[in-house]
Design an enzyme around this catalytic site. Structure first.
Site, short mmCIF file in Angstrom:
data_model
loop_
_atom_site.label_atom_id
_atom_site.label_comp_id
_atom_site.label_asym_id
_atom_site.label_seq_id
_atom_site.Cartn_x
_atom_site.Cartn_y
_atom_site.Cartn_z
N GLY A 184 -30.27 104.79 16.50
CA GLY A 184 -29.21 104.05 17.19
C GLY A 184 -28.34 103.31 16.20
N GLY A 185 -28.28 103.82 14.95
CA GLY A 185 -27.58 103.09 13.91
C GLY A 185 -28.24 101.73 13.70
CB SER A 223 -30.37 108.65 13.74
OG SER A 223 -28.99 108.48 13.89
#
Length: 574
Positions: free
Chosen positions: A160-161, A246
């Site tokens: 989710g960054g 991510s």
């Protein structure tokens, strides 16, 4: 209030207290022992789920916690590792409690824009959690906290960054199967995100000296909790691997660059954790100060009324800072990670102290990560098929698997122009198990920065770096999903059974999960990944090297896509 209503209200409050993650029962020891004996007498052979007095009870430095047992794995949810009393300030130690604290419900997550994964389709309900600035909690899965073993520990950092996400947002993140398969302890962590984790207020007072990186400081606090407490859960505090996908992978890279985190973990795994402006590089101090300036201007807040930030509704803070990120991105000409135009995202800040340098330096890698072995890679298609995935009602009938050879040739020509034949040939040489149509969906946005990280880490001359690439494609929805961003996670966690609506549940998928999960487990145990039946997995070098490709056929290749990437982006600098 009538007596009957008072009794009902008391009963309801008691029921809610039992299921509150903050509840600790101060029950007399004799009563606890008696209840535990009764509970033991009620257990039935082969019972898959166990909960009650005396079950899954263990001690932490702050107090005793009680979880539950599912299919032989002990699980604990929502254990606090620190306390975020105020926004933008470093967390404080947890106040010890007396009695037994129930650890059976997920804790709060960082405030963020509404979202869910999965998104409620295929009969799978979306997950939602309480949001709070004080979201510093973690979850633990272990085969047995009391058998005297010291197992490898794997700490999961969600994606989710640095903006969104949570430790349990997806069923793929559940640690039970991985813990069982690897005979190891799995931990997942919640921490502060977005404006609450990275607004740089350092100029406004000593209490805010860590504000630009307080979300990463939370993760350091979580790793300190692991070092001090994980032995009580059967884990080895001297054998800790941090892994994430991510944004979670970018967090791994950041922690490998933070001197304060050095020694709190021994190995790192990065899954698709880089784009050009996030992962190898993060926000500069100049950029972060400008974002803060624009945010405060939009809110009408100055140094004189800075305390207003503590009570301002999160939504207003997020809206103002979101516009500030957009404007600062345009001023500094920072390309958006997804889409077109300029725009910055919340990230850690290179402040010269907590985070001394970028993770990737001009000719090396951050010094704090020198002795940390790294396993790193990405997926073949990542975001390249995203438009098809979000339009399944149409694309299930109209996609690469339904197009004629002529249509495929035309699309290749439209995408690559006069390079179409050369790109297709290089692609099929790199991926001989794929077909011409697959050349339409080659990821470079994540693949190239991942290669840059590997080469700079190798050039440092410290601990080795190992490379992988995930190219397995789901057969569901006429093959539209491909090897999309996050697709490898259920294979790593050995959770293909929990995401059947994305994977399909074939024996091929199960075999791939066995081998991929085992590779991660071996790396966590020894620092060297390995796949049964495949050649020895050799490290990557500063000028290239070996990559393990995970698909229905697993193979070790050397510089397999160098020619392809050169054709696609000849000016990219590694």
């Amino acid at each position: 209030m009538r007596k009957s209503n008072k009794l009902a209200a008391s009963a309801l409050l008691a029921l809610l207290a039992v299921y509150s993650p903050a509840f600790a029962a101060a029950v007399p020891e004799a009563q606890v022992k008696t209840a535990a004996r009764v509970q033991a007498s009620l257990q039935q052979p082969g019972q898959r789920f166990q909960a009650g007095p005396g079950i899954a009870v263990t001690r932490t430095q702050a107090g005793t916690v009680q979880g539950f047992i599912r299919n032989g794995i002990y699980a604990y949810y929502g254990i606090p590792y620190a306390v975020a009393e105020k926004r933008f300030e470093r967390a404080k130690a947890v106040t010890p409690w007396t009695g037994i604290r129930m650890a059976v419900r997920p804790g709060a997550i960082s405030p963020q824009a509404a979202g869910s994964f999965p998104n409620g389709d295929w009969g799978e309900p979306a997950r939602a959690f309480t949001m709070d600035n004080d979201c510093l909690n973690l979850n633990v899965w272990t085969p047995d906290p009391s058998d005297g073993k010291r197992r490898p520990v794997m700490v999961w950092l969600h994606g989710g960054g640095f903006e969104a996400g949570s430790a349990l947002e997806s069923p793929a993140y559940e640690g039970e199967n991985l813990s069982r398969r690897g005979d190891e302890v799995v931990v997942s962590v919640n921490h502060r995100l977005n404006v609450l984790g990275h607004l740089n207020l350092e100029k406004y007072g000593p209490e805010y000296k860590d504000s630009a990186n307080v979300g990463i400081a939370d993760l350091v606090d979580a790793l300190r909790w692991v070092r001090g407490n994980i032995a009580s859960f059967g884990g080895d505090p001297s054998n800790v691997t941090i892994f994430g996908e991510s944004g979670g992978g970018a967090k791994v890279l950041t922690l490998m660059s933070v001197p304060e985190a050095k020694g709190l973990f021994q190995k790192g795994i990065v899954e698709s954790g880089a784009v050009e402006t996030m992962g190898p590089y993060v926000m500069t101090e100049t950029q972060s100060e400008r974002v803060t300036e624009l945010t405060l201007q939009a809110l009408g807040i100055t140094e004189k009324n800075l305390d207003a930030l503590q009570s301002l509704p999160y939504e207003k803070l997020a809206e103002a800072s979101g516009r500030a990120l957009k404007q600062a991105g345009a001023e500094f000409k920072v390309p958006q990670a997804l889409g077109t135009g300029y725009g910055m995202s919340w990230e850690p800040v290179v402040d010269g102290k907590f985070l001394p340098t970028q993770p990737v330096t001009d000719d090396s890698f951050a010094e704090a990560g020198r002795d940390v072995p790294l396993l790193i890679g990405s997926n073949l298609t990542e975001w390249t098929g995203f438009s098809e995935i979000v339009n399944l009602d149409e694309t299930q009938y109209d996609n690469k698997n339904t197009w004629t050879d002529a249509e495929i040739a035309a699309r290749l020509k439209a995408k690559y122009g006069n390079r179409a034949d050369a790109v297709t040939e290089a692609f099929l040489n790199a991926y001989p198990d794929k077909q011409k149509k697959d050349a339409l969906y080659i990821d470079t946005m994540i693949r190239q920065p991942i290669l840059k990280i590997m080469r700079h880490k190798a050039a440092q001359g410290g601990a080795p770096v190992y490379a992988y690439l995930f190219s397995w494609e789901s057969p569901l929805m006429n093959g539209v999903y491909m090897s999309y961003h996050t697709a490898e996670i259920p294979f790593v966690f050995h959770n293909t059974d929990k995401l059947e609506s994305r994977i399909g549940g074939s024996r091929e998928a199960e075999r791939l999960a066995d081998r991929m999960s085992d590779a991660w487990i071996r790396f966590a145990r020894t620092g060297v990944p390995a796949v049964d039946g495949a050649p020895a997995w050799t490290p990557y070098g500063k000028d290239g090297g070996a990559t393990m490709i995970f698909d229905n056929k697993i193979r070790l290749v050397k510089d397999h896509d160098a020619r392809l990437l050169q054709l696609l982006d000849p000016d990219y600098t590694y």
